[in-house]
Design a protein around this motif. Structure first.
Motif, PDB file in Angstrom:
ATOM      1  N   ALA A  79       3.375   0.200   4.901  1.00  0.00           N
ATOM      2  CA  ALA A  79       3.508  -1.222   5.208  1.00  0.00           C
ATOM      3  C   ALA A  79       2.297  -1.990   4.673  1.00  0.00           C
ATOM      4  N   GLU A  80       1.096  -1.395   4.821  1.00  0.00           N
ATOM      5  CA  GLU A  80      -0.108  -2.041   4.290  1.00  0.00           C
ATOM      6  C   GLU A  80      -0.041  -2.133   2.770  1.00  0.00           C
ATOM      7  N   ALA A  81       0.407  -1.065   2.124  1.00  0.00           N
ATOM      8  CA  ALA A  81       0.526  -1.072   0.666  1.00  0.00           C
ATOM      9  C   ALA A  81       1.556  -2.103   0.221  1.00  0.00           C
ATOM     10  N   ALA A  82       2.672  -2.172   0.928  1.00  0.00           N
ATOM     11  CA  ALA A  82       3.711  -3.146   0.583  1.00  0.00           C
ATOM     12  C   ALA A  82       3.183  -4.562   0.757  1.00  0.00           C
ATOM     13  N   GLU A  83       2.419  -4.788   1.829  1.00  0.00           N
ATOM     14  CA  GLU A  83       1.861  -6.120   2.067  1.00  0.00           C
ATOM     15  C   GLU A  83       0.861  -6.478   0.966  1.00  0.00           C
ATOM     16  N   GLY A  84       0.064  -5.505   0.539  1.00  0.00           N
ATOM     17  CA  GLY A  84      -0.876  -5.734  -0.559  1.00  0.00           C
ATOM     18  C   GLY A  84      -0.149  -6.092  -1.851  1.00  0.00           C
ATOM     19  N   LEU A  85       0.931  -5.391  -2.129  1.00  0.00           N
ATOM     20  CA  LEU A  85       1.719  -5.685  -3.329  1.00  0.00           C
ATOM     21  C   LEU A  85       2.372  -7.059  -3.241  1.00  0.00           C
TER      22      LEU A  85
END
Length: 177
Positions: A79-85
């Motif tokens: 979820a953090e990676a998706a939010e960063g993207l």
């Protein structure tokens, strides 16, 4: 005769299905009985075998909890990676929009893009409306390069004798004196 054989075959199929259903019910009852015995043994917890089974169940439960916590942690990382993207995509879209506006202003002949961007918001982001309201910000026509180098254009025919006389005159070697 074929009709009698088909009828007999259908009766046999029905009987087989009933036998299978009865067998499944018996298996379920046996499984429930074993489960009840295990639960009863666990409830007693006085016997050594029941305590071992209880400890085993606790260990399995604890390992399952650890697995689920790891899955939750992985999901949080994803979820953090998706939010960063998503943030990176939004920044790229914003930069693209900014570049598009700059390009439109340059094509319109804007003299100062930075100043025009500051005033553009007051005109609803419409470059044509800005050009109509603030004509002093835009050049009438692109500026032409002015000036001469003194050399002939590339690809033009030259008269070598005239060129030689010119260079002799520049060098101070002319016969006219």
């Amino acid at each position: 005769m074929d009709g009698e054989q088909n009828g007999t075959q259908a009766q046999q199929d029905t009987q087989q299905q009933e036998q299978q259903a009865a067998q499944q019910q018996t298996d379920q009852q046996e499984t429930q009985g074993k489960h009840a015995e295990e639960t009863g043994a666990d409830a007693g917890a006085g016997s050594g075998a029941g305590a071992e089974a209880y400890e085993k169940q606790l260990a399995e439960r604890d390992s399952r909890i650890a697995e689920l916590e790891a899955q939750v942690a992985d999901a949080a990382k994803n979820a953090e990676a998706a939010e960063g993207l998503r943030a990176e995509i939004a920044a790229m879209k914003e930069q693209g929009e900014s570049d598009r506006i700059d390009f439109k202003l340059q094509l319109a002949g804007c003299r100062n893009v930075k100043a025009a961007r500051a005033v553009l918001a007051g005109h609803g982001g419409d470059v044509d409306a800005l050009k109509a309201a603030e004509p002093w910000m835009f050049a009438d026509a692109p500026q032409k390069q002015i000036g001469k180098t003194g050399l002939p254009n590339a690809g033009t025919a030259i008269d070598e004798s005239k060129q030689m006389k010119r260079w002799e005159k520049i060098a101070g070697l002319s016969d006219d004196e």
